[in-house]
Structure formats: C-alpha cells, structure tokens
Enzyme design. Sequence first.
Site, PDB file in Angstrom:
ATOM      1  N   LYS A 148     -11.905   4.996 -12.540  1.00  0.00           N
ATOM      2  CA  LYS A 148     -12.265   3.664 -13.036  1.00  0.00           C
ATOM      3  C   LYS A 148     -12.634   3.769 -14.515  1.00  0.00           C
ATOM      4  O   LYS A 148     -13.322   4.710 -14.935  1.00  0.00           O
ATOM      5  CB  LYS A 148     -13.445   3.107 -12.230  1.00  0.00           C
ATOM      6  CG  LYS A 148     -13.063   2.758 -10.788  1.00  0.00           C
ATOM      7  CD  LYS A 148     -12.168   1.549 -10.764  1.00  0.00           C
ATOM      8  CE  LYS A 148     -11.579   1.319  -9.386  1.00  0.00           C
ATOM      9  NZ  LYS A 148     -10.635   0.195  -9.361  1.00  0.00           N
ATOM     10  N   ASP A 175      -7.904   3.042 -14.079  1.00  0.00           N
ATOM     11  CA  ASP A 175      -7.850   1.626 -13.682  1.00  0.00           C
ATOM     12  C   ASP A 175      -8.941   0.826 -14.402  1.00  0.00           C
ATOM     13  O   ASP A 175     -10.125   1.051 -14.174  1.00  0.00           O
ATOM     14  CB  ASP A 175      -8.050   1.522 -12.160  1.00  0.00           C
ATOM     15  CG  ASP A 175      -7.890   0.098 -11.655  1.00  0.00           C
ATOM     16  OD1 ASP A 175      -7.522  -0.793 -12.449  1.00  0.00           O
ATOM     17  OD2 ASP A 175      -8.152  -0.127 -10.452  1.00  0.00           O
ATOM     18  N   GLU A 211      -3.499   1.784 -14.916  1.00  0.00           N
ATOM     19  CA  GLU A 211      -3.476   0.708 -13.911  1.00  0.00           C
ATOM     20  C   GLU A 211      -4.138  -0.540 -14.475  1.00  0.00           C
ATOM     21  O   GLU A 211      -5.262  -0.480 -14.981  1.00  0.00           O
ATOM     22  CB  GLU A 211      -4.211   1.162 -12.636  1.00  0.00           C
ATOM     23  CG  GLU A 211      -4.343   0.032 -11.603  1.00  0.00           C
ATOM     24  CD  GLU A 211      -4.931   0.465 -10.274  1.00  0.00           C
ATOM     25  OE1 GLU A 211      -5.029   1.682 -10.005  1.00  0.00           O
ATOM     26  OE2 GLU A 211      -5.303  -0.423  -9.485  1.00  0.00           O
ATOM     27  N   ASP A 229      -1.949  -4.102 -10.244  1.00  0.00           N
ATOM     28  CA  ASP A 229      -2.791  -4.385  -9.074  1.00  0.00           C
ATOM     29  C   ASP A 229      -3.109  -5.883  -9.011  1.00  0.00           C
ATOM     30  O   ASP A 229      -2.406  -6.655  -8.349  1.00  0.00           O
ATOM     31  CB  ASP A 229      -4.055  -3.522  -9.141  1.00  0.00           C
ATOM     32  CG  ASP A 229      -4.950  -3.694  -7.917  1.00  0.00           C
ATOM     33  OD1 ASP A 229      -4.610  -4.505  -7.033  1.00  0.00           O
ATOM     34  OD2 ASP A 229      -6.006  -3.037  -7.834  1.00  0.00           O
ATOM     35  N   LYS A 233      -2.116  -4.938  -1.520  1.00  0.00           N
ATOM     36  CA  LYS A 233      -3.390  -5.124  -0.804  1.00  0.00           C
ATOM     37  C   LYS A 233      -3.239  -6.325   0.110  1.00  0.00           C
ATOM     38  O   LYS A 233      -2.884  -7.420  -0.350  1.00  0.00           O
ATOM     39  CB  LYS A 233      -4.524  -5.337  -1.806  1.00  0.00           C
ATOM     40  CG  LYS A 233      -4.830  -4.067  -2.585  1.00  0.00           C
ATOM     41  CD  LYS A 233      -5.896  -4.241  -3.634  1.00  0.00           C
ATOM     42  CE  LYS A 233      -6.334  -2.859  -4.112  1.00  0.00           C
ATOM     43  NZ  LYS A 233      -6.934  -2.852  -5.434  1.00  0.00           N
TER      44      LYS A 233
HETATM   45  C1  0XW Z   1     -10.167  -2.539  -5.214  1.00  0.00           C
HETATM   46  N1  0XW Z   1     -10.755  -1.331  -5.698  1.00  0.00           N
HETATM   47  C2  0XW Z   1     -11.849  -1.606  -6.578  1.00  0.00           C
HETATM   48  C3  0XW Z   1     -11.231  -0.598  -4.516  1.00  0.00           C
HETATM   49  C4  0XW Z   1     -10.190   0.357  -4.100  1.00  0.00           C
HETATM   50  O1  0XW Z   1     -10.720   1.627  -3.930  1.00  0.00           O
HETATM   51  C5  0XW Z   1      -9.202   0.361  -5.235  1.00  0.00           C
HETATM   52  C6  0XW Z   1      -9.788  -0.406  -6.331  1.00  0.00           C
HETATM   53  C7  0XW Z   1      -8.745  -1.003  -7.258  1.00  0.00           C
HETATM   54  O2  0XW Z   1      -8.999  -1.933  -8.007  1.00  0.00           O
HETATM   55  O3  0XW Z   1      -7.607  -0.511  -7.295  1.00  0.00           O
HETATM   56 MG    MG Z   2      -6.936  -1.504  -9.067  1.00  0.00          MG
END
Ligand code: 0XW
Ligand code: MG
Length: 375
Positions: free
Chosen positions: A172, A202, A227, A250, A274
């Site tokens: 992150k 990310d 990301e 994402d 997701k």
């Molecule tokens: C949604 N998140 C914060 C939790 C998962 O672990 C992955 C992550 C993301 O943003 O990719």
């Molecule tokens: Mg992400």
Amino acid sequence: AAAGPGAAAGRIAEIAVHQAELTSHTPYYMADGKTCDRVTSVLVRLTTDAGLVGWGEVCPIPGYLPAHAGGVAPAVEAMAPALLGADPVGPEAAMAACDRLLPGHAYAKSAVDIALWDLTGQAAGLPLWRLLGGRRAQTLPLYHSITCVAPERMAAIAREAQAGGIAQFQAKLGADADWQADAERLRAVRRAVGPGPLVYGDWNCGAATLDAIRVGRAVADLDVMLEQPCRSLEECAEVRRATGLAMKIDENAHDTASLLAAHRLGCMDAVAIKLSKFGGLSAARRARDLCLHLGAMMVIEDVWGSDIATAAALHLAAATPPERVMNVCDLSGYVAPRLDPAGPVRSAGRIAPPEGPGLGVRPDAGVLGPAIAIL
Ligand code: 0XW
Ligand code: MG
C-alpha cells in the site's frame, strides 16, 4: 469431488439481513486516510419454503467505492418483491428481475446474488466451482497485502509472509503523501523478497499523476507493477505511459464498459475482479469471461469481508483458467471474527475453495447478531 445429493430448492420465503463488525488483526492503512481497521460486513440470508438456507456477504470499506454498508438493507428491501416467491435456481434470472426494480447498487446485489448461488449449489448438491465452469486449479496463489507504514516495516511484513509461502506482494502506498517514501517502500519490499516474486504498489486512487510518475520513474529499474495510482482511468493510463511500468486497475474496473475502456486505454495489464464491484458471482463471472478475451491477468476476490465473501470468490477463481488468475485473497485471514471457523485458510501461500455443496461455508450462529431486517 461431487458433494451430497441435491435437494428440492423450493421458492424464496424469507430474506434476512445481518451485520458483523470485522476488526483487522493488524492496523491497515491506505492512501487518503482510508483504513479497514474496523468495518461492517453485511450478510444476506435467503430461506426457501423447502428449508434451504443460502448466505451472501458484502463488506464495503468506507470511502473506498460508492458502496455503503448501511445501504444494503434498504436496497434488499427494494428488491424483495422480485425475490420473495422466486425460484432461486439460476441466479441470473432472479438478478435480472432485481435489476428491473432497482438499477445499480451492485454492492447490495452482490450479497443477494451470492446467496442465490449458494442455494443453487445446494439444490444441485454441487460445490459452486463445479457450476461456475468446473475445476481448473486445485489451489490458488495468494497475494499478501502490506499496510502503508515505514518502508523497513513493510519489508519485514513481506519477509514474514514470504516465509509462509507467499510469492506476491501488494504494498500500500500514499498514506503520508510523500512520493519519495513511496519509492522507498517499493524498493524495500522488492529488495526484501529477492528476484522472482510479484511486487506491486497500490495507491487506491490517492496519487496525483505527477507524484505517481515520479515514484514510477524512481523505481523504473525495478521489476514492479503499479496499481490504481489515480482516480480516473485516463490518469492511470498516463502514469503507465510515462513510467513504462505494468498497471493493475482496481477501483475503476467495475462493469463491462469500464473493462473495455481500460483495455482500450492500454492500462489493464491486470485487473481486480472484486465481486461486490460488479454485483456478485453472476456479474463477476461475465467480467471474468470478458477478461479472458481481453487478455488481462485477474485478481479474483472481493473488497473486504470474512468467510462468505472469501469462499464465493475462491469458487470463481478455481473455475477460471489458472494461467490468467494472477492471485486471490484470503480476506477472512485478515479479520476477526471468522464467520465460519471451518472456512478455507492459507497454506504454503495458496488456498482452495470449500468442497461442500453451494458455498460450502455458513456463518456460525453465535457470531452474528440478530437480524436488522426480515422480509
Ligand atoms: C481492497 N483492499 C484494500 C483490500 C484487499 O486486500 C486489496 C485491497 C485493494 O485495494 O486492492
Ligand atoms: Mg487495490
């Protein structure tokens, strides 16, 4: 690996909505002050007049996407006329009826759709991976998500996960809006795990193109992927062009149109499928099929959640050609309580879906509070 004999499904007779408060085992920080430290997960229970019970789960992260835990129960109430009395077998038909009553609200639909699939699988006596395409992989590779803290601390977390068999690492970025710290985070995690494992950073939409490009150029000598650095697909595409680094999309990928747009912009080397962004297993399966055609590597998971959301995503991932599954997530391993203590857990960096009929997991009665809505 067939499960037990099927059961008459009956018609949907009752819809109940429950909540569970999920707490992360360790603090989890992202850009823009977002965190998953304590979040509300929403569970939908569908009961049929033949006595089958199906479960779905959606767990929005506050501030992460246009999805709100408090919005699930009212959305389910709006969809109830399409669900009560309906045949749950063949979830796409019931979801089409829901779409007519309530356009949008993919996150709330995700929990309903997962519960319909659970019922469908139980009625067939088959685990969902069999109904979603058949088993393509026995076990699936996990990534480990590393909270945005000091670079050396992130490197230590990566090393610890690697000792447990993990070979893919999501770092992150952006929690302190310090681009040089972000470059150092990527460098430290890359160094910690050695050559070979996949490392990506990310930002969860939190960077300006300027900062993301500076970070990307500062680490351009490294084998790393970026990301979702910025809020829009166009900005992400700009960062990809300027840095030459591969890009995972994402937050901006949530339906057919956005997948096609990302592909056209040339910035979707990988994408997060997701379930609750797309609207459940039915919609995520369509996205999966489109991505097989477009050529993007897929992360098949959900935003957050415990055993129900985790199991649902694992069933879809196990039924997907493994050469296109970049990784999956054991969300239930990051949080307490476990909704189903017998749900799948990571082993040597990998995980497998449950084998029982339907989802093959169900919440422990003691973990959920009373229903917040019964329809
Ligand atoms: C949604 N998140 C914060 C939790 C998962 O672990 C992955 C992550 C993301 O943003 O990719
Ligand atoms: Mg992400």
